[in-house]
Motif scaffolding. Sequence first.
Motif, short mmCIF file in Angstrom:
data_model
loop_
_atom_site.label_atom_id
_atom_site.label_comp_id
_atom_site.label_asym_id
_atom_site.label_seq_id
_atom_site.Cartn_x
_atom_site.Cartn_y
_atom_site.Cartn_z
N ARG A 22 0.83 -1.21 0.00
CA ARG A 22 0.00 0.00 0.00
C ARG A 22 0.86 1.26 0.00
NH1 ARG A 22 -5.14 -1.27 0.16
NH2 ARG A 22 -5.83 -3.21 1.15
N GLU A 23 2.12 1.13 0.43
CA GLU A 23 3.05 2.26 0.35
C GLU A 23 3.68 2.40 -1.03
OE1 GLU A 23 6.17 2.62 3.13
OE2 GLU A 23 4.86 2.81 4.87
N GLY A 24 3.36 1.46 -1.92
CA GLY A 24 3.93 1.51 -3.25
C GLY A 24 5.25 0.78 -3.41
N ARG A 25 5.62 -0.01 -2.40
CA ARG A 25 6.86 -0.78 -2.48
C ARG A 25 6.65 -2.02 -3.34
NH1 ARG A 25 10.83 2.66 -0.70
NH2 ARG A 25 10.11 3.75 1.17
N ASN A 26 7.71 -2.44 -3.99
CA ASN A 26 7.68 -3.66 -4.79
C ASN A 26 7.95 -4.83 -3.85
OD1 ASN A 26 7.58 -5.37 -6.96
ND2 ASN A 26 9.65 -4.94 -7.68
N VAL A 27 6.91 -5.55 -3.47
CA VAL A 27 7.02 -6.54 -2.40
C VAL A 27 6.44 -7.88 -2.85
CG1 VAL A 27 4.84 -5.75 -1.38
CG2 VAL A 27 6.45 -7.03 0.03
N ALA A 28 7.03 -8.95 -2.35
CA ALA A 28 6.53 -10.30 -2.60
C ALA A 28 6.46 -11.03 -1.27
CB ALA A 28 7.45 -11.06 -3.55
#
Length: 392
Positions: A22-28
Amino acid sequence: MYDVVVVGAGPSGATAAEDLAREGRNVAFIDREGRIKPCGGAIPPRAIRDFHIPDDQLVARITTARMISPTGRRVDIPIENGFVGMVDREHFDAFLRDRAEAAGADRYRGTFTKVERDDAGTHVVFRDKDSGETRRLTTRLVIGADGARSNVARQEVAGGDKIPYVIAYHEIIEAPGKVGEYDPERCDVVYDGAISPDFYGWVFPHGKSASVGMGSMVKEVDVKQATADLRAASGLADCPTIRKEGAPIPLKPLDRWDNGRDVVLAGDAAGVVAPSSGEGIFYAMVGGRVAAAAAAATLTTGETAKLKLARHLFMREHKSVFKILGAMQDAYYKSDARRERFVSLCHDIDVQRLTFEAYMNKELVKARPLAHIKIGLKNLAHLSGLVRETYT
């Protein structure tokens, strides 16, 4: 290249992944799936508020807690001006994973193997559940949220292999309506050395089902027989069993949650289960949130020392509660005589009110200092044996 890869997606890992996405980080996130943690399923109103848990995830609303002593003494504690929400981990954890994915996190099904590093960066290695192949995700940071015996913690964080824990076991059963000692609107907590010599047993309603279980650090305890005894005492012996589950539950937060470089721990992997009560869902989600905050701060500043924020933020708010609950467990769980006195103490109206106010809001109640003084004196009286056991 991911900003963050989260290993494990129970309440802690899924919360961390959702917050970062939701912060716009590229996360998996990587999760084994198919594993359901043994858990009473209780969540306080604060968890519902802070983490936006919808009503359809609550399978029951509990309005009374019953404490049962070794001699069978029963103390019913009404939950004033609120309730304890109950969730079924089979569906609740899946809901949290789905929500993290909907927020933008990439989802992988598999089992973590190790963290590797080279000139290209940090790589999370896992075995893909669908293909069986070994895969690698390249990332800047790793959040280890893979449970009490965390492989991430064991491999990457000093002291991560030394976390104390109890073995918890429960059975999810088809629950009847109100029958025998069972009440679908009441949680029963059994403080009896015959069930658990160092922890407690529980009977927690889940709407159409119920969780019946116990925990202990004593290896010789027959957890299945103890659970069968709990079922029989509650009139639930003949109810069909839906599933059986066992797993470790940590008893103490680790002294360190990060490796000072690219890994930070969250949830059970960091040991954030409340002493005495064994409550873990709310604290796991908070652990995921502070791990996400620490990761975001590290990514923004490039300062790996920011990883320490996870433990700092958690302890700043919850250290006092954990310290008091740990002292209670040390004081009262060592013998049936102590457990008997603990249940006697629970008769006290000040104890009841302050306990549940603290539980609902997850902070020590400071509004009534005289009540705290009275409780302290009563606690000493019970521990010293000055109070006679006259309750029925």
